[in-house]
Design an enzyme around this catalytic site. Sequence first.
Site, mmCIF file in Angstrom:
data_model
loop_
_atom_site.group_PDB
_atom_site.id
_atom_site.type_symbol
_atom_site.label_atom_id
_atom_site.label_comp_id
_atom_site.label_asym_id
_atom_site.label_seq_id
_atom_site.Cartn_x
_atom_site.Cartn_y
_atom_site.Cartn_z
ATOM 1 N N TYR A 192 34.717 -41.242 35.795
ATOM 2 C CA TYR A 192 35.606 -42.357 36.105
ATOM 3 C C TYR A 192 36.604 -42.582 34.971
ATOM 4 O O TYR A 192 37.804 -42.790 35.212
ATOM 5 C CB TYR A 192 34.782 -43.621 36.350
ATOM 6 C CG TYR A 192 35.624 -44.820 36.710
ATOM 7 C CD1 TYR A 192 36.321 -44.877 37.916
ATOM 8 C CD2 TYR A 192 35.734 -45.905 35.836
ATOM 9 C CE1 TYR A 192 37.092 -45.986 38.242
ATOM 10 C CE2 TYR A 192 36.500 -47.002 36.160
ATOM 11 C CZ TYR A 192 37.187 -47.045 37.356
ATOM 12 O OH TYR A 192 37.958 -48.127 37.672
ATOM 13 N N GLY A 229 39.245 -56.746 47.587
ATOM 14 C CA GLY A 229 39.475 -56.691 46.155
ATOM 15 C C GLY A 229 40.893 -57.042 45.754
ATOM 16 O O GLY A 229 41.564 -57.833 46.405
ATOM 17 N N GLY A 260 43.942 -49.100 49.094
ATOM 18 C CA GLY A 260 42.806 -49.932 48.715
ATOM 19 C C GLY A 260 43.071 -51.390 49.012
ATOM 20 O O GLY A 260 42.650 -52.280 48.270
ATOM 21 N N ALA A 261 43.757 -51.644 50.140
ATOM 22 C CA ALA A 261 44.205 -53.008 50.453
ATOM 23 C C ALA A 261 43.260 -53.760 51.370
ATOM 24 O O ALA A 261 43.579 -54.861 51.814
ATOM 25 C CB ALA A 261 45.597 -52.957 51.083
#
Length: 274
Positions: A157, A14, A10-11
């Site tokens: 989630y 964010g 997830g780089a």
Amino acid sequence: MGAQTVLITGASDGIGAAAARQLATKGERVVLIGRSKAKTAAVATELGAPYHLVDLADLAQVRELAVTLAATYPRIDVLANNAGGIMNAREVTKDGFEKTFQVNHLAPFLLTYLLLPTLTASSAKVLQTASVAAKNFGRIDIDDLQNEKNYSPNKAYGDAKLANILFTRELHRRYHDRGISAAAFHPGNVATNFASDTSSWFRFVYRTPLRHLVLITPDKGGQALTWLAEGAPGTTWQSGDYYEKNRPAASAPQADDAALARQLWDCSAALLAL
């Protein structure tokens, strides 16, 4: 101590991208892992860092990534399982799993598991980006892990983020004596692209001007990941714990259920045929 090799999922934006920038500035060897080629490559070019692509909704890609990472990086000092998100209506992936459960829990579980030989040999730090959603919405039913009976975006989630904490606890129990240190953390409520594809009420916070009033910047959120990556387990932080604002914190009561953590690990491994 020399530079660490730090892998961050997830780089592409964010807190993952923010932490990558912070760690690169500190002289660490950052390896970016993202889904979007354009966005991930842009951050990689900015930092002069290598990058790899993966869609966590496709476990074949996760398996291929693990092979590539193990072959390319004989030492991994930090694995930051940061990618994840809240989804919309209940959706089943091509692998047959509810998408929220797969992207937030099963895929990072699989990646970590397949990299265990390298991680143990490296005495690695394994970090999980969790959330206060675990406390607010999570309630795991081991017989309904994929919420076939009781689905909502928020519950799915919350359950997945609770699973991240339980995974951290169990990874510590099983592998700390082999050199791995593990921590889960809530980075804060960060103004990112989170909740861009959901019908959850979260979208009113993350996708409207309200975000400027109640959310922190990605740089601030990334500092939590950076603090753990730079820290010394046993001194700066304790393996197996969950952190908020760089301090040990309480989550949902189930987060401290050791039997549930073992069950979740065993069920996850069985679902993945490990």
